[in-house]
Design an enzyme around this catalytic site. Structure first.
Site, PDB file in Angstrom:
ATOM      1  N   TRP A 130      42.747  54.020  28.138  1.00 23.89           N
ATOM      2  CA  TRP A 130      42.933  52.777  28.916  1.00 23.89           C
ATOM      3  C   TRP A 130      44.335  52.805  29.532  1.00 23.89           C
ATOM      4  CZ3 TRP A 130      45.155  47.761  26.734  1.00 23.89           C
ATOM      5  CH2 TRP A 130      45.028  46.713  27.645  1.00 23.89           C
ATOM      6  N   ASP A 211      41.130  50.721  18.471  1.00 21.21           N
ATOM      7  CA  ASP A 211      41.018  49.680  19.488  1.00 21.21           C
ATOM      8  C   ASP A 211      39.524  49.398  19.653  1.00 21.21           C
ATOM      9  OD1 ASP A 211      41.064  48.030  21.661  1.00 21.21           O
ATOM     10  OD2 ASP A 211      42.292  49.328  22.929  1.00 21.21           O
ATOM     11  N   LYS A 246      35.153  40.399  25.794  1.00 22.03           N
ATOM     12  CA  LYS A 246      33.903  40.884  26.392  1.00 22.03           C
ATOM     13  C   LYS A 246      32.698  40.414  25.582  1.00 22.03           C
ATOM     14  CE  LYS A 246      37.279  43.827  27.643  1.00 22.03           C
ATOM     15  NZ  LYS A 246      37.965  44.068  28.876  1.00 22.03           N
TER      16      LYS A 246
HETATM   17  C1  LMR Z   1      39.674  47.023  31.670  1.00 16.26           C
HETATM   18  O1  LMR Z   1      39.931  48.124  31.174  1.00 16.26           O
HETATM   19  O2  LMR Z   1      39.289  46.905  32.832  1.00 16.26           O
HETATM   20  C2  LMR Z   1      39.796  45.781  30.833  1.00 16.26           C
HETATM   21  O3  LMR Z   1      40.157  46.100  29.538  1.00 16.26           O
HETATM   22  C3  LMR Z   1      40.652  44.746  31.453  1.00 16.26           C
HETATM   23  C4  LMR Z   1      42.112  45.085  31.412  1.00 16.26           C
HETATM   24  O4  LMR Z   1      42.889  44.247  30.978  1.00 16.26           O
HETATM   25  O5  LMR Z   1      42.506  46.173  31.839  1.00 16.26           O
END
Ligand code: LMR
Length: 397
Positions: A130, A211, A246
């Protein structure tokens, strides 16, 4: 006074979400941010959440500060959700859980805690991960490294290389793992791989940090909690940040938690104390409304049943969109290997589209993906999937 400030380049995910709001094209498609939209393209308000909120409003209670660690009912509901109420780690009191501002708040509190109490430890994140993980942990002053994860050649996991890298880490290194629905790739470890991984984490005395932001979107609410249970059973101490953004469709309410599974109750008590100190220094205490939603939806049998049914329906709708996108693209790109759309789990798939192809999709067709090539399948619906597939096929030819 502020002329020396650098301009903010913008967040790779949230900036796109802002840009699409300003895009006047009526047929624009938001498959960028990790948000579940229903088949009408709306963010749903789940009935269980609506009912929980109605109850709170009807009670008209005062709005005091919550304790630093959050509401007791929400915290114990989180432990039961993640591990099962009868789990030995829950029953023995060796888990320190705080209600946090979304799971991002939890990740940050955990990062600050690591910087304070494990100052020599680096953190290893999957390649890729992420977008905000690196920023968050570097922001806490930690050195962030990567371990091999996604295999572009096979659309799977470079599991041997991952284990090899982790086997060479110094003891007490922190290893960030996506418990399910890997973001951004949608490629998860199998149960057998989790077990093998646990053995390495244990043998090398590493400190895992899970996570869990997409619980219920993989294989089911219980099934997606396999990783924390496997780690606990392997006798590991670890962090887990989990989110309801989510799974309860409550993004802006910031419903999340951070748990630290410890060897015994005495260490958990100390850990909770230091985590509380970290929260107090950051934002003092978490939101009351979020605690009410989580505690009621998880704790009331009727609301809970409604929630579980809604999560199943959201997961099934995404799976249907995966199948539809796969079929449409296969018809347009014969011979192309596209099976990853079906095997990947959760909201995301990693398309392999280049930044230039993603830019073309946005500029020519009004279809918004993250520039890494990540697509949020949960943004597709029966009204936009054909147009999206057509445009994707066009840039992939
Ligand atoms: C994403 O990866 O799109 C979500 O987790 C929202 C974010 O805050 O990035």
């Amino acid at each position: 006074m502020f002329q020396h400030l650098d301009a903010y380049a913008g967040d790779p995910i949230l900036s796109l979400n802002e840009a699409i709001q300003k895009d006047p094209r009526p047929h624009k498609v938001n498959v960028s941010i990790g948000i579940y939209f229903d088949d009408a393209g709306r963010i749903p308000v789940l009935d269980c959440v609506r009912q929980a909120e109605a109850q709170m409003l009807a009670e008209g209670s005062a709005k005091p500060y919550l304790p630093i660690e959050g509401a007791a009912a929400a915290r114990s509901a989180v432990q039961a959700l993640l591990f099962g109420a009868a789990h030995e780690a829950v029953a023995s009191g060796r888990i320190a859980t705080l209600q946090t501002i979304g799971s991002s708040g939890g990740l940050k509190v955990g990062a600050d805690f690591i910087a304070r109490w494990f100052p020599g430890s680096g953190i290893w994140v999957s390649d890729p991960t992420w977008d905000n993980h690196r920023a968050m942990f570097e922001g806490a002053g930690l050195a962030v490294h990567t371990y091999p994860y996604y295999d572009a050649a096979t659309g799977g996991v470079k599991f041997d290389a991952m284990l090899q890298t982790l086997s060479d880490l110094p003891a007490r290194s922190v290893v960030l793992l996506h418990a399910c629905c890997h973001n951004p790739t949608g490629v998860d470890l199998s149960r057998e791989q989790w077990r093998e991984l646990c053995a390495v984490l244990k043998q090398r005395a590493l400190l895992p940090y899970l996570d869990l932001a997409y619980q219920g979107y993989g294989d089911g609410i219980e099934e997606d909690a396999f990783a924390p249970r496997a780690l606990a059973e392997a006798g590991l101490s670890f962090f887990i940040a989990n989110s309801f953004s989510k799974s309860m469709s409550v993004y802006g309410e910031r419903c999340g938690a951070l748990s630290l599974v410890c060897p015994d109750a005495a260490q958990a008590e100390r850990a909770l104390g230091q985590l509380k100190a970290t929260v107090r220094r950051n934002y003092s205490s978490p939101p009351l409304h979020a605690a009410g939603i989580v505690a009621r939806v998880l704790g009331d049998p009727a609301l809970r049943a409604g929630w579980e049914a809604d999560v199943s329906a959201m997961r099934e709708r995404i799976l249907a969109m995966r199948r539809r996108l796969h079929a449409l693209l296969t018809a347009r790109l014969p011979g192309r290997e596209l099976g990853y759309f079906l095997s990947q789990r959760g909201m995301f798939s990693y398309t392999g589209l280049s930044p230039a192809q993603v830019d073309r999709l946005r500029e020519e067709f009004g279809i918004y993906l993250i520039r890494s090539g990540r697509i949020c399948i949960a943004g597709l619906n029966s009204g936009n999937v054909e147009r999206t597939a057509e445009a994707m096929a066009e840039v992939m030819r």
